[in-house]
Scaffold this motif. Structure first.
Motif, PDB file in Angstrom:
ATOM      1  N   TYR A   1     -34.818  89.830 -23.569  1.00  0.00           N
ATOM      2  CA  TYR A   1     -33.760  89.296 -24.415  1.00  0.00           C
ATOM      3  C   TYR A   1     -33.849  87.778 -24.502  1.00  0.00           C
TER       4      TYR A   1
ATOM      5  N   GLU B   1     -25.163 107.752 -23.194  1.00  0.00           N
ATOM      6  CA  GLU B   1     -23.990 108.057 -22.358  1.00  0.00           C
ATOM      7  C   GLU B   1     -22.782 108.481 -23.191  1.00  0.00           C
TER       8      GLU B   1
ATOM      9  N   ALA C   1     -36.299  92.909 -19.690  1.00  0.00           N
ATOM     10  CA  ALA C   1     -35.403  94.047 -19.508  1.00  0.00           C
ATOM     11  C   ALA C   1     -36.218  95.343 -19.468  1.00  0.00           C
TER      12      ALA C   1
ATOM     13  N   PRO D   1     -29.960 103.746 -12.951  1.00  0.00           N
ATOM     14  CA  PRO D   1     -28.724 103.052 -12.644  1.00  0.00           C
ATOM     15  C   PRO D   1     -28.345 102.082 -13.763  1.00  0.00           C
ATOM     16  N   SER D   2     -27.117 101.583 -13.698  1.00  0.00           N
ATOM     17  CA  SER D   2     -26.620 100.659 -14.698  1.00  0.00           C
ATOM     18  C   SER D   2     -27.517  99.421 -14.775  1.00  0.00           C
ATOM     19  N   GLY D   3     -27.835  99.003 -15.978  1.00  0.00           N
ATOM     20  CA  GLY D   3     -28.614  97.784 -16.174  1.00  0.00           C
ATOM     21  C   GLY D   3     -30.108  97.960 -16.043  1.00  0.00           C
ATOM     22  N   CYS D   4     -30.615  99.194 -15.960  1.00  0.00           N
ATOM     23  CA  CYS D   4     -32.051  99.375 -15.774  1.00  0.00           C
ATOM     24  C   CYS D   4     -32.811  99.364 -17.100  1.00  0.00           C
ATOM     25  N   GLY D   5     -32.100  99.286 -18.208  1.00  0.00           N
ATOM     26  CA  GLY D   5     -32.790  99.167 -19.489  1.00  0.00           C
ATOM     27  C   GLY D   5     -32.791 100.419 -20.332  1.00  0.00           C
ATOM     28  N   LYS D   6     -31.914 101.374 -20.019  1.00  0.00           N
ATOM     29  CA  LYS D   6     -31.884 102.619 -20.789  1.00  0.00           C
ATOM     30  C   LYS D   6     -31.466 102.370 -22.231  1.00  0.00           C
ATOM     31  N   SER D   7     -30.375 101.636 -22.402  1.00  0.00           N
ATOM     32  CA  SER D   7     -29.906 101.387 -23.769  1.00  0.00           C
ATOM     33  C   SER D   7     -30.923 100.563 -24.537  1.00  0.00           C
ATOM     34  N   THR D   8     -31.541  99.612 -23.842  1.00  0.00           N
ATOM     35  CA  THR D   8     -32.552  98.788 -24.494  1.00  0.00           C
ATOM     36  C   THR D   8     -33.675  99.668 -25.033  1.00  0.00           C
TER      37      THR D   8
ATOM     38  N   HIS E   1     -26.337 107.942 -16.384  1.00  0.00           N
ATOM     39  CA  HIS E   1     -26.672 107.572 -15.014  1.00  0.00           C
ATOM     40  C   HIS E   1     -26.092 108.592 -14.032  1.00  0.00           C
TER      41      HIS E   1
HETATM   42  N1  ATP Z   1     -27.779  91.767 -25.852  1.00  0.00           N
HETATM   43  C1  ATP Z   1     -28.285  91.420 -24.649  1.00  0.00           C
HETATM   44  N2  ATP Z   1     -28.596  90.136 -24.386  1.00  0.00           N
HETATM   45  C2  ATP Z   1     -29.116  89.781 -23.185  1.00  0.00           C
HETATM   46  N3  ATP Z   1     -29.342  90.615 -22.172  1.00  0.00           N
HETATM   47  C3  ATP Z   1     -29.049  91.915 -22.370  1.00  0.00           C
HETATM   48  C4  ATP Z   1     -28.504  92.379 -23.612  1.00  0.00           C
HETATM   49  N4  ATP Z   1     -28.309  93.711 -23.513  1.00  0.00           N
HETATM   50  C5  ATP Z   1     -28.721  94.060 -22.270  1.00  0.00           C
HETATM   51  N5  ATP Z   1     -29.170  92.988 -21.585  1.00  0.00           N
HETATM   52  C6  ATP Z   1     -29.721  93.000 -20.225  1.00  0.00           C
HETATM   53  O1  ATP Z   1     -30.846  93.853 -20.201  1.00  0.00           O
HETATM   54  C7  ATP Z   1     -30.818  94.685 -19.045  1.00  0.00           C
HETATM   55  C8  ATP Z   1     -30.839  96.142 -19.444  1.00  0.00           C
HETATM   56  O2  ATP Z   1     -29.637  96.446 -20.129  1.00  0.00           O
HETATM   57  P1  ATP Z   1     -29.308  97.856 -20.759  1.00  0.00           P
HETATM   58  O3  ATP Z   1     -28.055  97.719 -21.531  1.00  0.00           O
HETATM   59  O4  ATP Z   1     -30.502  98.365 -21.477  1.00  0.00           O
HETATM   60  O5  ATP Z   1     -29.051  98.720 -19.449  1.00  0.00           O
HETATM   61  P2  ATP Z   1     -28.539 100.222 -19.309  1.00  0.00           P
HETATM   62  O6  ATP Z   1     -29.534 100.917 -18.480  1.00  0.00           O
HETATM   63  O7  ATP Z   1     -28.243 100.787 -20.643  1.00  0.00           O
HETATM   64  O8  ATP Z   1     -27.225 100.052 -18.467  1.00  0.00           O
HETATM   65  P3  ATP Z   1     -25.826 100.852 -18.567  1.00  0.00           P
HETATM   66  O9  ATP Z   1     -26.011 102.116 -17.798  1.00  0.00           O
HETATM   67  O10 ATP Z   1     -24.876  99.934 -17.893  1.00  0.00           O
HETATM   68  O11 ATP Z   1     -25.532 101.074 -20.013  1.00  0.00           O
HETATM   69  C9  ATP Z   1     -29.586  94.298 -18.252  1.00  0.00           C
HETATM   70  O12 ATP Z   1     -29.983  93.441 -17.214  1.00  0.00           O
HETATM   71  C10 ATP Z   1     -28.719  93.569 -19.236  1.00  0.00           C
HETATM   72  O13 ATP Z   1     -28.003  92.552 -18.592  1.00  0.00           O
END
Ligand code: ATP
Ligand code: MG
Lengths: 359, 287
Positions: free
Chosen positions: A13, A166, A24, A43-50, A199
């Motif tokens: 990002y 989710e 990410a 787990p939360s923040g591991c990059g799934k949504s990304t 998660h």
């Molecule tokens: N728009 C953004 N700008 C900057 N950093 C981001 C952005 N979106 C996510 N991140 C960072 O990228 C990493 C992965 O985020 P992501 O949202 O993909 O996690 P996730 O696995 O979907 O978590 P969750 O279970 O909480 O939804 C995290 O460290 C987050 O802080």
């Protein structure tokens, strides 16, 4: 419908990422087979949504390519990729009726009205929202709003993949169970590829044929729920999946086996690689109380229904065991036995033993 | 179970007193004037509703009211869409956000009579920048002290310059409160930019837009200072809006009775139209 290939995918990002910690997603190579039911677990923040947003085209990856059946779609916007995605929190178009909400993705693509009516009716029946079709969507409860969001993801029948990020977070537990089974049933009916982000391990294991486990921007293991349980490729997977998770115990290599708290422990098979930090991993299901073995003192016994989790101290290291039948007293001196076929060595977190008889 | 007691009244009481003294008492004085005739020396004669009838029938009042509605209509139809367009094109994050917000807020911070004076000088032929530019560079005959059309255009442009920011800031507040997921879902659903506006942005801005329209309606309907300083109601009576006319009657001619009656009519119209706007705009929420 298509097979989806992610090749050398990386995403940051930040405008100028330097170290791997700025990414990410770190180096992802993955194939999603056409028609598979996948869960993306981590787990939360591991990059799934990304990862999902990159597949759908909401995000363009910093590096790497996305192929739909060998057709490069990396630079295509979402509406040209033919995908559907449902988000964590319900998104509904407040001013429209439920019916128009469900029809929206079809209308935007110029599908003819007769076909739209048929699809909307089918989806509404499946989600059991027929009686609210003509109410304004803004008046629905959060549960129903999310049902409608999911309905919009499912209403098109020509999509390459339907992704759920989710989606059941806001849903009541009893409905959660119902909707999940519905999704599973739907997958069997329509045969579209589905990726389900969560998660929650139970959610992942009940929905998916294949589970992709992620940690800190990396895929650590892909496998069936049984594979993930039986042979975790990484201590993280062992720990994350299972309740309680796998015991991960500090140990040294020792004459073809391992040495834990001064005692020899037999492993499933030959040790591979060398150096690094070594640990043994064994699930509590495969630790039992025995007459001889590792001496331990029972610290805690928690009865969780059909079985009990016994936590015992071997030296200074706590080890969990799942015990059925007669339970030891707290403070009792016992002996623990590890089932060798499920005792593995991990080197720097990664599996480092071979199954007996392999190679 | 909710327990009920009457303590809340004590918290409301100070405000009630304040409102009584700064709104109710003055209004009642006006009501008092509106039904009587005075020749000074505190001698009053009962007049009934004569003043109201006289005002409502007078061509002068009707003309001023017409001009007032035209003015308010024009500025609303310009400022509301323009404000929305500007809000839509403002950045949603990054370092330009505060810059844009401050720039937007600037016109609103200028005292109203200064706004009038500024625009007066700005538009003077020969001297003012705009006046010079229009007449001597473009060769367009532009003199708002002579030409009613020029005067109208000038007061409209001035009000747009002064108050569009209010609509912008309110709309912007509505826009930034929309979660990203809405835009993402719209992209996935294949919605066109127009549909995003129609089905996501506009509905989410509706509440703040209702407020913006009400505020702009009330403010512009009661506008006095800026056009008074700019044109003084001229040339002729062409820009004499209701409030300017009211002040002429009350303070210029010292006809307190008719002025009081006119104030009340004015007040009633403002209230009625505001109420209409509000009920119309919030109607389908109640369903
Ligand atoms: N728009 C953004 N700008 C900057 N950093 C981001 C952005 N979106 C996510 N991140 C960072 O990228 C990493 C992965 O985020 P992501 O949202 O993909 O996690 P996730 O696995 O979907 O978590 P969750 O279970 O909480 O939804 C995290 O460290 C987050 O802080
Ligand atoms: Mg997420």
């Amino acid at each position: 419908m298509a097979k989806i290939t992610l090749s050398n995918l990386r995403h940051s990002y930040m405008p100028n990422p330097e170290g791997p910690e700025d990414y990410a997603l770190k180096e992802i190579d993955l194939d999603w087979q056409d028609g598979g039911a996948y869960a993306l677990l981590g787990p939360s923040g591991c990059g799934k949504s990304t990862l999902l947003n990159i597949i759908s085209g909401l995000l363009t990856p910093s590096e790497g390519r996305i192929l739909f059946d060998d057709h490069n779609v990396t630079d295509l916007p979402p509406n040209q990729r033919n995908i559907a995605q449902v988000f964590q929190f319900p998104v509904i178009y407040d001013t429209m009726t439920v019916r128009d909400n469900l029809a929206f993705p079809l209308r935007n693509r110029g599908v003819d009205e007769a076909r739209i009516a048929a699809r909307v009716a089918e989806i509404a029946a499946m989600l059991e929202v027929e009686e609210m079709l003509d109410t304004r969507a803004s008046h629905l409860s959060p549960d129903n709003k999310q049902k409608i969001s999911m309905g919009r993801g499912l209403v098109r029948d020509d999509v390459n993949v339907v992704m759920f990020d989710e989606p059941l977070t806001v849903i009541d537990p009893h409905l959660k169970w119902k909707l999940r089974s519905k999704l599973k049933e739907l997958h069997q009916r329509v045969k579209a590829t589905m990726i389900y982000v969560t998660h929650d391990q139970t959610e992942a294991l009940t929905f998916a044929d294949q589970v992709v486990v992620m940690q800190e921007g990396e895929v650590v293991q892909i496998g069936t729920p049984v594979e993930l349980f039986e042979r975790p490729q990484h201590t993280f997977v062992g720990h994350f999946i299972g309740s309680p998770g796998m015991n991960v115990l500090p140990a040294e290599e020792h004459g073809g086996g391992a040495r834990f708290e001064g005692r020899h422990v037999a492993l499933e098979g030959a040790v591979t690689g060398q150096g690094g930090k070594t640990q043994i991993g064994i699930r509590p299901e495969f630790v039992s109380l025995a007459d001889a073995g590792l001496p331990a003192r029972v610290r805690k016994v928690s009865d969780v229904g059909r079985h009990a989790v016994v936590e015992a101290m071997v030296g200074d290291t706590p080890v969990k065991a799942i015990i059925e039948g007669e339970l030891p007293e707290q403070g009792a001196e016992v002996h623990l036995a590890f089932r060798p076929s499920h005792t593995r060595l991990y080197r720097d977190g990664w599996l480092s033993t071979e199954v007996e008889g392999a190679a | 179970m909710k327990t009920e007691n009457q303590k809340a009244w004590f918290f409301v009481l100070p405000v009630l007193l304040l409102v009584a003294f700064n709104a109710l008492v003055p209004i009642m004085t006006v009501v008092n004037y509106s039904v009587q005739e005075t020749f000074g020396n505190n001698v009053f004669f009962w007049q009934g509703l004569d003043w109201f009838e006289q005002i409502l029938r007078s061509d002068r009042f009707q003309a001023a009211l017409g001009r007032q509605f035209l003015f308010t209509f024009l500025i609303l139809i310009i400022e509301i869409p323009l404000g929305i367009i500007i809000a839509l094109s403002m950045p949603k994050k990054g370092m330009w956000v505060p810059v844009c917000l401050v720039l937007m807020a600037l016109p609103m911070l200028i005292p109203w009579n200064v706004v009038g004076a500024m625009w007066n000088i700005f538009t003077l032929p020969k001297i003012g920048l705009l006046g010079y530019f229009m007449n001597d560079v473009l060769g367009v005959n532009y003199d708002m002290t002579q030409d009613p059309l020029a005067a109208w255009i000038t007061i409209i442009v001035m009000d747009v310059w002064h108050w569009t920011s209010l609509v912008v800031l309110l709309s912007y507040a509505g826009l930034v409160s929309i979660p990203d997921a809405y835009y993402q879902a719209a992209k996935i659903d294949g919605a066109s930019p127009w549909k995003v506006f129609r089905y996501i942005q506009l509905p989410k801005m509706k509440t703040v837009l209702t407020i913006a329209i009400l505020l702009r309606f009330m403010d512009s309907f009661n506008i006095y200072t800026e056009p008074f300083v700019l044109t003084g109601g001229g040339p002729g009576n062409s820009t004499t809006l209701l409030s300017i006319d009211l002040v002429k009657i009350a303070l210029g001619q010292f006809d307190l009775g008719p002025a009081a009656a006119m104030s009340l009519i004015y007040f009633a119209i403002t209230l009625l139209v505001s109420w209409l706007f509000y009920t119309l705009m919030t109607k389908d929420d109640a369903k």
